[in-house]
Design an enzyme around this catalytic site. Sequence first.
Site, PDB file in Angstrom:
ATOM      1  N   ASP A  38      40.122  27.313  54.417  1.00  0.00           N
ATOM      2  CA  ASP A  38      41.345  27.447  55.209  1.00  0.00           C
ATOM      3  C   ASP A  38      41.249  26.605  56.483  1.00  0.00           C
ATOM      4  O   ASP A  38      40.143  26.339  56.976  1.00  0.00           O
ATOM      5  CB  ASP A  38      41.579  28.914  55.580  1.00  0.00           C
ATOM      6  CG  ASP A  38      41.855  29.784  54.359  1.00  0.00           C
ATOM      7  OD1 ASP A  38      42.386  29.247  53.369  1.00  0.00           O
ATOM      8  OD2 ASP A  38      41.529  30.979  54.403  1.00  0.00           O
ATOM      9  N   TYR A  66      28.122  32.405  54.796  1.00  0.00           N
ATOM     10  CA  TYR A  66      29.068  32.322  55.909  1.00  0.00           C
ATOM     11  C   TYR A  66      28.562  33.133  57.094  1.00  0.00           C
ATOM     12  O   TYR A  66      27.840  34.113  56.926  1.00  0.00           O
ATOM     13  CB  TYR A  66      30.433  32.909  55.512  1.00  0.00           C
ATOM     14  CG  TYR A  66      31.133  32.222  54.374  1.00  0.00           C
ATOM     15  CD1 TYR A  66      32.091  31.239  54.603  1.00  0.00           C
ATOM     16  CD2 TYR A  66      30.846  32.574  53.050  1.00  0.00           C
ATOM     17  CE1 TYR A  66      32.762  30.627  53.545  1.00  0.00           C
ATOM     18  CE2 TYR A  66      31.504  31.960  51.996  1.00  0.00           C
ATOM     19  CZ  TYR A  66      32.454  30.985  52.251  1.00  0.00           C
ATOM     20  OH  TYR A  66      33.110  30.367  51.207  1.00  0.00           O
ATOM     21  N   ASP A  80      43.472  37.181  58.310  1.00  0.00           N
ATOM     22  CA  ASP A  80      42.697  36.502  59.347  1.00  0.00           C
ATOM     23  C   ASP A  80      43.556  36.399  60.607  1.00  0.00           C
ATOM     24  O   ASP A  80      44.690  36.877  60.646  1.00  0.00           O
ATOM     25  CB  ASP A  80      42.188  35.136  58.876  1.00  0.00           C
ATOM     26  CG  ASP A  80      43.323  34.174  58.528  1.00  0.00           C
ATOM     27  OD1 ASP A  80      44.471  34.406  58.951  1.00  0.00           O
ATOM     28  OD2 ASP A  80      43.055  33.180  57.825  1.00  0.00           O
ATOM     29  N   ARG A 179      37.770  37.104  54.098  1.00  0.00           N
ATOM     30  CA  ARG A 179      38.880  37.796  54.780  1.00  0.00           C
ATOM     31  C   ARG A 179      39.035  39.217  54.229  1.00  0.00           C
ATOM     32  O   ARG A 179      39.176  40.186  54.981  1.00  0.00           O
ATOM     33  CB  ARG A 179      40.192  37.035  54.549  1.00  0.00           C
ATOM     34  CG  ARG A 179      40.321  35.738  55.290  1.00  0.00           C
ATOM     35  CD  ARG A 179      41.630  35.076  54.937  1.00  0.00           C
ATOM     36  NE  ARG A 179      41.616  34.463  53.619  1.00  0.00           N
ATOM     37  CZ  ARG A 179      42.702  34.189  52.902  1.00  0.00           C
ATOM     38  NH1 ARG A 179      43.896  34.510  53.363  1.00  0.00           N
ATOM     39  NH2 ARG A 179      42.616  33.594  51.736  1.00  0.00           N
TER      40      ARG A 179
END
Length: 306
Positions: A38, A66, A80, A179
């Site tokens: 994203d 991550y 998010d 997310r």
Amino acid sequence: MEGILPLWKPKGLTSHDCVFRLRKILHMKRIGHTGTLDPDVTGVLPICLGRATKVAEYITDAGKEYVGEVTIGYSTTTEDRSGEKVEEKIVAETITRERIEEILQELTGTITQTPPMYSAVKVNGKRLYEYARQGLVIERPSRQVTIYALELIEEWKELAGDTVSFRFKVSCSKGTYIRTLAVMIGEKLGYPAHMSDLCRTRSAAFTEKECVTFEELEEYVENGVLDKFIYPIEDALLHLPKYEINDTLAMKVRNGTVLEAPVHLLDEKEPIVIQTTTGEALAIYVQHPTKKGLIKPSKILKILED
């Protein structure tokens, strides 16, 4: 020019934006990315150049790591911080580290996730974000993903306030929505939540230390030293099982011949890298769908000279 260029994706660009910009910088068309990030997400985005585009899917399918941040206290349309606020609930208690660690442990292993409406998953031939932009919420299929490790990365004992945030590190399988993981953490605490920050720190074998920024890339191209920062196709396949063959079999692989599977790969479910004795990847094979004990070519990566 061919191989893997690990790019450090900046905030504000989509993965497609990065490919478009690279085509201009490198003056070549055959470029592909290895999984959508994203615009708000930074981090490792391996880029496949030339013939290496054949192995893009194997990087995409490999595990990822991550570092992110969860904010507890309100949820958003996109799960998010870029989305509009949906639900809000003041955090009216002190949240202890022990409680968060318990929840992270509960979410480690195989879990079931439902893709967010703002995602590229297709339902009835249409991507979910297209429905979402029309204001529609539709039923979407859940999926199983694997969380290999999930841990807090900052030292604190308690959190208090109308909203609270904490940072975490997660190692996970393909298809995991971080997310949605943030939302799930909030649900277990009894509060709406969203992912307020995210950075991908590893994709397959590539980490931040191998990555180059756009600014560095332009400098390397100008100085004619970019080749030093492009990794061979083999580095994209390090996580897959290997079958080392001799020159005689290599000639057959070039022609797409079905092979007998070696004993140690008879029940292998992952794609198999066929390689020479010097470690050069020639092809990707998979189990034959109807003939037990045989493997068939999925992709021929290199044509050998006679």
